[in-house]
Design a protein around this motif. Structure first.
Motif, PDB file in Angstrom:
ATOM      1  N   LEU A 188     -64.631 -10.860  78.704  1.00 43.15           N
ATOM      2  CA  LEU A 188     -63.815  -9.795  78.115  1.00 43.15           C
ATOM      3  C   LEU A 188     -62.927 -10.331  76.994  1.00 43.15           C
ATOM      4  N   MET A 189     -62.357 -11.520  77.185  1.00 42.55           N
ATOM      5  CA  MET A 189     -61.514 -12.106  76.149  1.00 42.55           C
ATOM      6  C   MET A 189     -62.333 -12.414  74.889  1.00 42.55           C
ATOM      7  N   LEU A 190     -63.545 -12.935  75.064  1.00 38.31           N
ATOM      8  CA  LEU A 190     -64.406 -13.200  73.910  1.00 38.31           C
ATOM      9  C   LEU A 190     -64.748 -11.913  73.175  1.00 38.31           C
ATOM     10  N   GLN A 191     -65.005 -10.846  73.927  1.00 35.77           N
ATOM     11  CA  GLN A 191     -65.301  -9.559  73.309  1.00 35.77           C
ATOM     12  C   GLN A 191     -64.107  -9.056  72.504  1.00 35.77           C
ATOM     13  N   LEU A 192     -62.909  -9.172  73.085  1.00 36.20           N
ATOM     14  CA  LEU A 192     -61.709  -8.713  72.392  1.00 36.20           C
ATOM     15  C   LEU A 192     -61.426  -9.535  71.138  1.00 36.20           C
ATOM     16  N   SER A 251     -73.174 -16.780  84.074  1.00 36.94           N
ATOM     17  CA  SER A 251     -72.729 -17.594  82.950  1.00 36.94           C
ATOM     18  C   SER A 251     -72.188 -16.672  81.874  1.00 36.94           C
ATOM     19  N   ILE A 252     -71.415 -17.241  80.978  1.00 37.84           N
ATOM     20  CA  ILE A 252     -70.821 -16.443  79.913  1.00 37.84           C
ATOM     21  C   ILE A 252     -71.752 -16.462  78.710  1.00 37.84           C
ATOM     22  N   PRO A 253     -72.251 -15.295  78.300  1.00 33.72           N
ATOM     23  CA  PRO A 253     -73.148 -15.264  77.137  1.00 33.72           C
ATOM     24  C   PRO A 253     -72.378 -15.501  75.846  1.00 33.72           C
ATOM     25  N   SER A 254     -73.078 -15.957  74.843  1.00 33.11           N
ATOM     26  CA  SER A 254     -72.488 -16.177  73.527  1.00 33.11           C
ATOM     27  C   SER A 254     -72.221 -14.824  72.880  1.00 33.11           C
ATOM     28  N   VAL A 255     -71.039 -14.675  72.347  1.00 36.38           N
ATOM     29  CA  VAL A 255     -70.665 -13.407  71.725  1.00 36.38           C
ATOM     30  C   VAL A 255     -71.256 -13.292  70.325  1.00 36.38           C
ATOM     31  N   SER A 256     -71.711 -14.406  69.762  1.00 33.56           N
ATOM     32  CA  SER A 256     -72.231 -14.362  68.395  1.00 33.56           C
ATOM     33  C   SER A 256     -73.470 -13.478  68.276  1.00 33.56           C
ATOM     34  N   CYS A 257     -74.261 -13.398  69.320  1.00 34.31           N
ATOM     35  CA  CYS A 257     -75.440 -12.523  69.320  1.00 34.31           C
ATOM     36  C   CYS A 257     -75.132 -11.326  70.202  1.00 34.31           C
ATOM     37  N   THR A 258     -74.777 -10.213  69.597  1.00 30.60           N
ATOM     38  CA  THR A 258     -74.293  -9.073  70.367  1.00 30.60           C
ATOM     39  C   THR A 258     -75.395  -8.237  70.994  1.00 30.60           C
ATOM     40  N   SER A 313     -63.535 -11.037  69.295  1.00 29.21           N
ATOM     41  CA  SER A 313     -64.549 -10.842  68.260  1.00 29.21           C
ATOM     42  C   SER A 313     -64.397  -9.511  67.525  1.00 29.21           C
ATOM     43  N   MET A 314     -63.515  -8.653  68.011  1.00 22.87           N
ATOM     44  CA  MET A 314     -63.307  -7.355  67.359  1.00 22.87           C
ATOM     45  C   MET A 314     -62.472  -7.537  66.099  1.00 22.87           C
TER      46      MET A 314
END
Length: 121
Positions: free
Chosen positions: A96-100, A30-37, A102-103
Motif C-alpha cells: 500500500l505504501m508503494l502504491q501511495l 511477496s511484494i510485487p514491483s510497482v514499476s509494472c502496474t 507512486s501516485m
C-alpha cells in the motif's frame, strides 16, 4: 463492491475465514514491483489487500488456524502474531505504501497568492 460480495458469499457458504485466508496469503506472499502496474502480481496483491480489508470489516476473518491472537494472562498483554502472519501483514502495508508513493501529487490551485486572513484596505 466485488470484495464485499465475495466476503458475503463466503459467509453464506459456512466458514468464510477458511475460504478467504488462502487467497489473501497467495497474493501477499511477496511484494510485487510497482514499476509494472499491469502484472498479475499487482492484481493478486491488490485483490488480497481488498479481501483482507473487507474480510475484517465484515467480521468474516478469524485467526483460527491462521495465527489467532493469544492473550497472556500473567503479563496482561497480547502475544505477537506468528511470523508468517506478521510477514503477510507487513507485505500488505509495504504494498500500500508503494502504491501511495507512486501516485503523482496534484496540487489544486496556486498557493503563491494565499491571503493570511487579514483585512485589506
Amino acid at each position: 463492491e466485488m470484495a464485499m460480495s465475495i466476503c458475503t458469499l463466503c459467509s453464506l457458504e459456512g466458514n468464510p475465514s477458511e475460504l478467504l485466508w488462502p487467497a489473501i496469503h497467495k497474493g501477499l506472499q511477496s511484494i510485487p514491483s510497482v514499476s509494472c502496474t499491469k502484472t498479475p502480481a499487482i492484481y493478486r496483491a491488490t485483490r488480497s489487500v481488498t479481501l483482507l480489508e473487507f474480510g475484517c470489516l465484515e467480521g468474516a476473518l478469524s485467526g483460527i488456524g491462521n495465527g489467532e491472537l493469544v492473550y497472556d494472562e500473567n503479563n496482561r498483554t497480547l502475544m505477537p502474531p506468528p511470523q508468517s502472519i506478521e510477514a503477510m501483514l507487513s507485505n500488505a502495508v509495504q504494498f500500500l505504501m508503494l502504491q501511495l508513493m507512486s501516485m503523482p501529487i496534484i496540487l489544486e490551485g496556486d498557493t503563491s497568492d494565499t491571503n493570511d486572513g487579514g483585512a485589506s484596505r
